[in-house]
Scaffold this motif. Structure first.
Motif, PDB file in Angstrom:
ATOM      1  N   ALA A 224       0.774  -1.080   0.111  1.00 40.72           N
ATOM      2  CA  ALA A 224      -0.006  -0.042   0.120  1.00 40.72           C
ATOM      3  C   ALA A 224       1.019   1.119  -0.031  1.00 40.72           C
ATOM      4  O   ALA A 224       0.458   2.364  -0.668  1.00 40.72           O
ATOM      5  CB  ALA A 224      -0.748  -0.018   1.077  1.00 40.72           C
ATOM      6  N   PHE A 225       1.966   1.410   0.868  1.00 34.11           N
ATOM      7  CA  PHE A 225       2.826   2.401   0.836  1.00 34.11           C
ATOM      8  C   PHE A 225       3.390   2.560  -0.459  1.00 34.11           C
ATOM      9  O   PHE A 225       3.565   3.688  -0.931  1.00 34.11           O
ATOM     10  CB  PHE A 225       4.109   2.267   1.982  1.00 34.11           C
ATOM     11  CG  PHE A 225       4.869   3.169   1.894  1.00 34.11           C
ATOM     12  CD1 PHE A 225       4.731   4.225   2.667  1.00 34.11           C
ATOM     13  CD2 PHE A 225       5.953   3.202   1.320  1.00 34.11           C
ATOM     14  CE1 PHE A 225       5.668   5.340   2.627  1.00 34.11           C
ATOM     15  CE2 PHE A 225       7.108   3.996   1.391  1.00 34.11           C
ATOM     16  CZ  PHE A 225       6.954   5.297   2.144  1.00 34.11           C
ATOM     17  N   LEU A 226       3.959   1.593  -0.851  1.00 32.95           N
ATOM     18  CA  LEU A 226       4.570   1.581  -2.513  1.00 32.95           C
ATOM     19  C   LEU A 226       3.750   2.138  -3.711  1.00 32.95           C
ATOM     20  O   LEU A 226       3.908   3.024  -4.487  1.00 32.95           O
ATOM     21  CB  LEU A 226       5.316   0.262  -2.800  1.00 32.95           C
ATOM     22  CG  LEU A 226       6.344  -0.205  -1.862  1.00 32.95           C
ATOM     23  CD1 LEU A 226       6.846  -1.746  -2.349  1.00 32.95           C
ATOM     24  CD2 LEU A 226       7.667   0.686  -1.846  1.00 32.95           C
ATOM     25  N   ALA A 227       2.534   1.486  -3.433  1.00 31.15           N
ATOM     26  CA  ALA A 227       1.407   1.838  -4.557  1.00 31.15           C
ATOM     27  C   ALA A 227       1.185   3.238  -4.461  1.00 31.15           C
ATOM     28  O   ALA A 227       0.978   4.217  -5.196  1.00 31.15           O
ATOM     29  CB  ALA A 227       0.068   1.021  -4.245  1.00 31.15           C
ATOM     30  N   PHE A 228       0.769   3.826  -3.103  1.00 28.87           N
ATOM     31  CA  PHE A 228       0.512   5.217  -2.834  1.00 28.87           C
ATOM     32  C   PHE A 228       1.548   6.122  -3.403  1.00 28.87           C
ATOM     33  O   PHE A 228       1.290   7.150  -4.075  1.00 28.87           O
ATOM     34  CB  PHE A 228       0.133   5.792  -1.337  1.00 28.87           C
ATOM     35  CG  PHE A 228      -0.267   6.946  -1.294  1.00 28.87           C
ATOM     36  CD1 PHE A 228      -1.644   7.425  -1.830  1.00 28.87           C
ATOM     37  CD2 PHE A 228       0.706   7.958  -0.704  1.00 28.87           C
ATOM     38  CE1 PHE A 228      -2.028   8.811  -1.362  1.00 28.87           C
ATOM     39  CE2 PHE A 228       0.177   9.161  -0.544  1.00 28.87           C
ATOM     40  CZ  PHE A 228      -1.040   9.804  -1.137  1.00 28.87           C
ATOM     41  N   THR A 229       2.817   5.597  -3.184  1.00 29.48           N
ATOM     42  CA  THR A 229       4.268   6.614  -3.469  1.00 29.48           C
ATOM     43  C   THR A 229       4.201   6.604  -5.099  1.00 29.48           C
ATOM     44  O   THR A 229       4.376   7.702  -5.615  1.00 29.48           O
ATOM     45  CB  THR A 229       5.262   6.013  -2.879  1.00 29.48           C
ATOM     46  OG1 THR A 229       5.337   5.944  -1.577  1.00 29.48           O
ATOM     47  CG2 THR A 229       6.354   7.011  -3.413  1.00 29.48           C
ATOM     48  N   ALA A 230       4.012   5.242  -5.796  1.00 31.61           N
ATOM     49  CA  ALA A 230       4.034   5.226  -7.156  1.00 31.61           C
ATOM     50  C   ALA A 230       2.753   6.140  -7.916  1.00 31.61           C
ATOM     51  O   ALA A 230       3.085   6.723  -8.795  1.00 31.61           O
ATOM     52  CB  ALA A 230       3.907   4.003  -7.565  1.00 31.61           C
ATOM     53  N   LEU A 231       1.537   6.202  -7.241  1.00 31.27           N
ATOM     54  CA  LEU A 231       0.301   6.785  -7.821  1.00 31.27           C
ATOM     55  C   LEU A 231       0.883   8.236  -7.768  1.00 31.27           C
ATOM     56  O   LEU A 231       0.722   9.030  -8.583  1.00 31.27           O
ATOM     57  CB  LEU A 231      -0.655   6.789  -6.897  1.00 31.27           C
ATOM     58  CG  LEU A 231      -1.964   7.455  -7.756  1.00 31.27           C
ATOM     59  CD1 LEU A 231      -2.607   6.750  -8.818  1.00 31.27           C
ATOM     60  CD2 LEU A 231      -3.174   6.980  -6.488  1.00 31.27           C
TER      61      LEU A 231
END
Length: 252
Positions: free
Chosen positions: A155-162
Motif C-alpha cells: 500500500a505504501f509503494l502503491a500510493f508513492t507510485a501513484l
C-alpha cells in the motif's frame, strides 16, 4: 420479539475529527469565499491552508505550518483523500491510541511545513504527509505484533507510485533538473510522514499494541459435602460407584 437497537460508535475520534475539519475547510471556502474577510484575490485555501514562506514576526505563519494539511483544490481529491484518511486512520488509531496519533499528525504537518518554507518557490498543501505517516504507522503497528505486513508495504509503494506518476508523467520529456524539482511534492510530504511516524517506534516498541485476551475466570470451589457424600442438587444424575447404572436423586 424484542427489536434490535443500534447505537453510534465513535471508534476513531481523532480520525473522524481530522476528516471533518478537512471537509469543512473546503466547504467553508467554496460557500463563503465572497463573504470571508480575506485579502483581495485570495481564497481560504491559498491564504490559510497552504504554506510557502514563514515570517518569524507573523503569528499566522506559525498556524499555516499545521493547517496546510487541510488544503484542497477540488472535490475529487478531497473525497479521495478523506476516504484514505478514514481507512488508514481508524486502524492506526486502534493500534497507537488517539492522543499519540494526534501528536504524530501534528509532527508530520510541522516537519513538512518547515521544509516547504525552506525550499524557494514551493508551496505545501494537502494531507499527503498525514497519509504517508498513517501508512508507516500501520506497518509499525503490525510489526509490533511480530508480523511483517506485506499488504501495508504494498500500500505504501502503491500510493508513492501513484503520486509520482501523477506529478512526473506530464513532464517526462523535461530535463533531469526539472524532473527532480517536480518531485518535491513527493519528497517533502514523505519526509514529513517519516518524521511523524518516528514516535511510534518508542510507543509501540515495548510490545504489541493489540489487547491481550481476557483471563478465564477461575473455577469455583467444589460443592460442600454432606455426611461424607457430595451435595447433589435437584434432578441431577450421577453415576453409581458400584455398577454402571444411573441413579436419579431428588431433594424432597
Amino acid at each position: 420479539m424484542a427489536k434490535k437497537r443500534y447505537s453510534f460508535s465513535f471508534d476513531a475520534p481523532m480520525t473522524i475529527l481530522l476528516v471533518f475539519a478537512y471537509v469543512a475547510a473546503y466547504a467553508l471556502d467554496i460557500s463563503l469565499r465572497s463573504r470571508l474577510p480575506l485579502p483581495e484575490g485570495q481564497s481560504l485555501t491559498s491564504w490559510l491552508l497552504s504554506c510557502a514562506t514563514i515570517d518569524v514576526r507573523a503569528p499566522l505563519d506559525y498556524v499555516r505550518l499545521f493547517t496546510h494539511v487541510l488544503g484542497s483544490d477540488s472535490w475529487i481529491p478531497l473525497l479521495r483523500n478523506a476516504l484514505v484518511l478514514l481507512v488508514l486512520g481508524r486502524s492506526a488509531e486502534e493500534g497507537a491510541g488517539s492522543l499519540p496519533l494526534a501528536v504524530m499528525l501534528l509532527l508530520s504537518a510541522l516537519v513538512s511545513g518547515v521544509i516547504a518554507c525552506l525550499v524557494p518557490g514551493f508551496s505545501a498543501q494537502g494531507p499527503d504527509p498525514l497519509i504517508f505517516m498513517l501508512l508507516l504507522l500501520n506497518f509499525f503497528v503490525s510489526l509490533s505484533g511480530s508480523v511483517i505486513s506485506v499488504s501495508w508495504i504494498l500500500a505504501f509503494l502503491a500510493f508513492t507510485a501513484l503520486r509520482a506518476y501523477a506529478i512526473i508523467a506530464p513532464i517526462v520529456p523535461a530535463s533531469p533538473l526539472v524532473m527532480a524539482k517536480s518531485c518535491l511534492p513527493i519528497f517533502i510530504p514523505l519526509a514529513g510522514g517519516i518524521a511523524g511516524s518516528i514516535p511510534s517506534i518508542f510507543i509501540l516498541g515495548k510490545g504489541s499494541s493489540r489487547p491481550k485476551p481476557a483471563a478465564r475466570p477461575k473455577a469455583k470451589a467444589g460443592k460442600k459435602e454432606k455426611n461424607g457424600r457430595p451435595d447433589i442438587s435437584k434432578d441431577e444424575t450421577v453415576m453409581a460407584d458400584s455398577n454402571d447404572t444411573f441413579t436419579e436423586t431428588l431433594d424432597i
